[in-house]
Design a protein around this motif. Structure first.
Motif, PDB file in Angstrom:
ATOM      1  N   ASP A 122      36.968  51.655  48.151  1.00  0.00           N
ATOM      2  CA  ASP A 122      37.753  50.650  47.431  1.00  0.00           C
ATOM      3  C   ASP A 122      37.482  49.219  47.905  1.00  0.00           C
ATOM      4  O   ASP A 122      38.095  48.274  47.412  1.00  0.00           O
ATOM      5  CB  ASP A 122      39.251  50.956  47.552  1.00  0.00           C
ATOM      6  CG  ASP A 122      39.649  52.212  46.793  1.00  0.00           C
ATOM      7  OD1 ASP A 122      38.848  52.694  45.965  1.00  0.00           O
ATOM      8  OD2 ASP A 122      40.764  52.710  47.024  1.00  0.00           O
ATOM      9  N   MET A 123      36.563  49.060  48.852  1.00  0.00           N
ATOM     10  CA  MET A 123      36.272  47.727  49.378  1.00  0.00           C
ATOM     11  C   MET A 123      35.732  46.751  48.329  1.00  0.00           C
ATOM     12  O   MET A 123      36.095  45.580  48.357  1.00  0.00           O
ATOM     13  CB  MET A 123      35.315  47.819  50.572  1.00  0.00           C
ATOM     14  CG  MET A 123      35.959  48.419  51.819  1.00  0.00           C
ATOM     15  SD  MET A 123      37.474  47.584  52.359  1.00  0.00           S
ATOM     16  CE  MET A 123      36.808  46.000  52.866  1.00  0.00           C
ATOM     17  N   PRO A 124      34.902  47.189  47.372  1.00  0.00           N
ATOM     18  CA  PRO A 124      34.471  46.229  46.340  1.00  0.00           C
ATOM     19  C   PRO A 124      35.653  45.620  45.567  1.00  0.00           C
ATOM     20  O   PRO A 124      35.630  44.438  45.233  1.00  0.00           O
ATOM     21  CB  PRO A 124      33.572  47.067  45.429  1.00  0.00           C
ATOM     22  CG  PRO A 124      33.016  48.128  46.340  1.00  0.00           C
ATOM     23  CD  PRO A 124      34.175  48.469  47.255  1.00  0.00           C
ATOM     24  N   ALA A 125      36.695  46.409  45.331  1.00  0.00           N
ATOM     25  CA  ALA A 125      37.875  45.890  44.625  1.00  0.00           C
ATOM     26  C   ALA A 125      38.610  44.864  45.482  1.00  0.00           C
ATOM     27  O   ALA A 125      39.133  43.868  44.963  1.00  0.00           O
ATOM     28  CB  ALA A 125      38.805  47.036  44.228  1.00  0.00           C
ATOM     29  N   VAL A 126      38.665  45.088  46.785  1.00  0.00           N
ATOM     30  CA  VAL A 126      39.315  44.124  47.694  1.00  0.00           C
ATOM     31  C   VAL A 126      38.546  42.811  47.684  1.00  0.00           C
ATOM     32  O   VAL A 126      39.128  41.736  47.529  1.00  0.00           O
ATOM     33  CB  VAL A 126      39.410  44.695  49.128  1.00  0.00           C
ATOM     34  CG1 VAL A 126      39.824  43.623  50.121  1.00  0.00           C
ATOM     35  CG2 VAL A 126      40.375  45.867  49.170  1.00  0.00           C
ATOM     36  N   ARG A 127      37.219  42.911  47.834  1.00  0.00           N
ATOM     37  CA  ARG A 127      36.410  41.683  47.841  1.00  0.00           C
ATOM     38  C   ARG A 127      36.508  40.949  46.501  1.00  0.00           C
ATOM     39  O   ARG A 127      36.569  39.719  46.466  1.00  0.00           O
ATOM     40  CB  ARG A 127      34.964  42.014  48.189  1.00  0.00           C
ATOM     41  CG  ARG A 127      34.799  42.383  49.653  1.00  0.00           C
ATOM     42  CD  ARG A 127      33.323  42.547  50.046  1.00  0.00           C
ATOM     43  NE  ARG A 127      33.219  42.823  51.465  1.00  0.00           N
ATOM     44  CZ  ARG A 127      33.268  44.048  51.988  1.00  0.00           C
ATOM     45  NH1 ARG A 127      33.400  45.118  51.218  1.00  0.00           N
ATOM     46  NH2 ARG A 127      33.177  44.212  53.295  1.00  0.00           N
ATOM     47  N   SER A 172      40.138  32.851  44.971  1.00  0.00           N
ATOM     48  CA  SER A 172      39.449  31.717  45.614  1.00  0.00           C
ATOM     49  C   SER A 172      39.497  31.800  47.126  1.00  0.00           C
ATOM     50  O   SER A 172      39.585  30.790  47.822  1.00  0.00           O
ATOM     51  CB  SER A 172      40.034  30.384  45.128  1.00  0.00           C
ATOM     52  OG  SER A 172      39.865  30.258  43.737  1.00  0.00           O
ATOM     53  N   VAL A 173      39.465  33.021  47.654  1.00  0.00           N
ATOM     54  CA  VAL A 173      39.445  33.267  49.093  1.00  0.00           C
ATOM     55  C   VAL A 173      38.143  34.024  49.380  1.00  0.00           C
ATOM     56  O   VAL A 173      38.057  35.220  49.151  1.00  0.00           O
ATOM     57  CB  VAL A 173      40.688  34.081  49.533  1.00  0.00           C
ATOM     58  CG1 VAL A 173      40.643  34.380  51.016  1.00  0.00           C
ATOM     59  CG2 VAL A 173      41.973  33.348  49.161  1.00  0.00           C
ATOM     60  N   GLU A 174      37.137  33.287  49.850  1.00  0.00           N
ATOM     61  CA  GLU A 174      35.821  33.869  50.079  1.00  0.00           C
ATOM     62  C   GLU A 174      35.882  34.913  51.197  1.00  0.00           C
ATOM     63  O   GLU A 174      36.349  34.624  52.295  1.00  0.00           O
ATOM     64  CB  GLU A 174      34.818  32.770  50.452  1.00  0.00           C
ATOM     65  CG  GLU A 174      33.390  33.224  50.527  1.00  0.00           C
ATOM     66  CD  GLU A 174      32.806  33.685  49.208  1.00  0.00           C
ATOM     67  OE1 GLU A 174      31.912  34.550  49.227  1.00  0.00           O
ATOM     68  OE2 GLU A 174      33.224  33.188  48.138  1.00  0.00           O
ATOM     69  N   PRO A 175      35.412  36.142  50.935  1.00  0.00           N
ATOM     70  CA  PRO A 175      35.469  37.184  51.962  1.00  0.00           C
ATOM     71  C   PRO A 175      34.265  37.160  52.904  1.00  0.00           C
ATOM     72  O   PRO A 175      33.128  37.034  52.467  1.00  0.00           O
ATOM     73  CB  PRO A 175      35.479  38.476  51.137  1.00  0.00           C
ATOM     74  CG  PRO A 175      34.783  38.123  49.861  1.00  0.00           C
ATOM     75  CD  PRO A 175      35.043  36.663  49.622  1.00  0.00           C
TER      76      PRO A 175
END
Length: 191
Positions: free
Chosen positions: A151-156, A163-166
């Motif tokens: 699920d990490m792609p959804a978080v990023r 507008s919060v660059e991971p």
């Protein structure tokens, strides 16, 4: 795939700074009786969402929101007897309320590029106007707390949509600062 991703209430609500001249305020823990109050006598810097497993996070949030202020500008005003250091061996000496668990401030006291700074959670300010989170650090670390790697792609994507660059470290400016400090300490850079 996870249906609801709660980054942090500050990020999820699209909080934006409302006062370009924010000059500090009072952080308050969650206790309804004898809350700990900590005064920050300056603006904050490097406000960001943090996925590490050490920072205090509001219930249900994947990330904390944390910024820094000069330690000399951080002062416990009330009920400091309720504070205890979470992990004395950690770089950041997180002082948390023993009753509600909120981390109130965390000075860096060891020889480190961040020595002289205290980490704080700006959403605990009584006042509004502080800077919104500008990036997300240690994003992959939420996996260490049990978040499904698939699920990490959804978080990023949600971070980017907010507008919060991971990043899976700190922002490029902070990484440059750390590398510069280290190079100067080792004599590789002289100015």
């Amino acid at each position: 795939m996870t249906t609801t991703i709660s980054i942090h209430p500050t990020v999820d609500s699209a909080y934006r700074a409302t006062d370009a001249a924010f000059s500090g305020g009072t952080l308050v823990c969650r206790c309804t009786s004898r809350p700990v109050k900590v005064r920050v006598k300056s603006d904050i810097a490097h406000n960001h969402a943090c996925g590490c497993t050490k920072c205090w996070k509001p219930e249900g949030s994947l990330f904390s929101v944390v910024a820094v202020a000069p330690t000399e500008n951080v002062e416990v005003l009330e009920n400091g007897d309720k504070l205890a250091v979470v992990d004395a061996s950690a770089l950041i000496q997180r002082h948390a309320c023993k009753e509600c668990g909120v981390h109130m401030y965390g000075p860096v006291e060891r020889d480190h590029p961040f020595k002289g700074l205290s980490f704080i959670h700006p959403e605990r300010f009584e006042e509004k106007g502080w800077a919104e989170p500008g990036f997300a650090a240690f994003v992959s670390s939420i996996i260490e707390a049990g978040f499904p790697p698939d699920d990490m792609p959804a978080v990023r994507a949600k971070l980017k949509d907010s507008s919060v660059e991971p990043y899976d470290c700190l922002s490029p400016a902070l990484m440059d600062y750390i590398a510069t400090w280290t190079a100067k300490k080792n004599g590789v850079l002289t100015n």
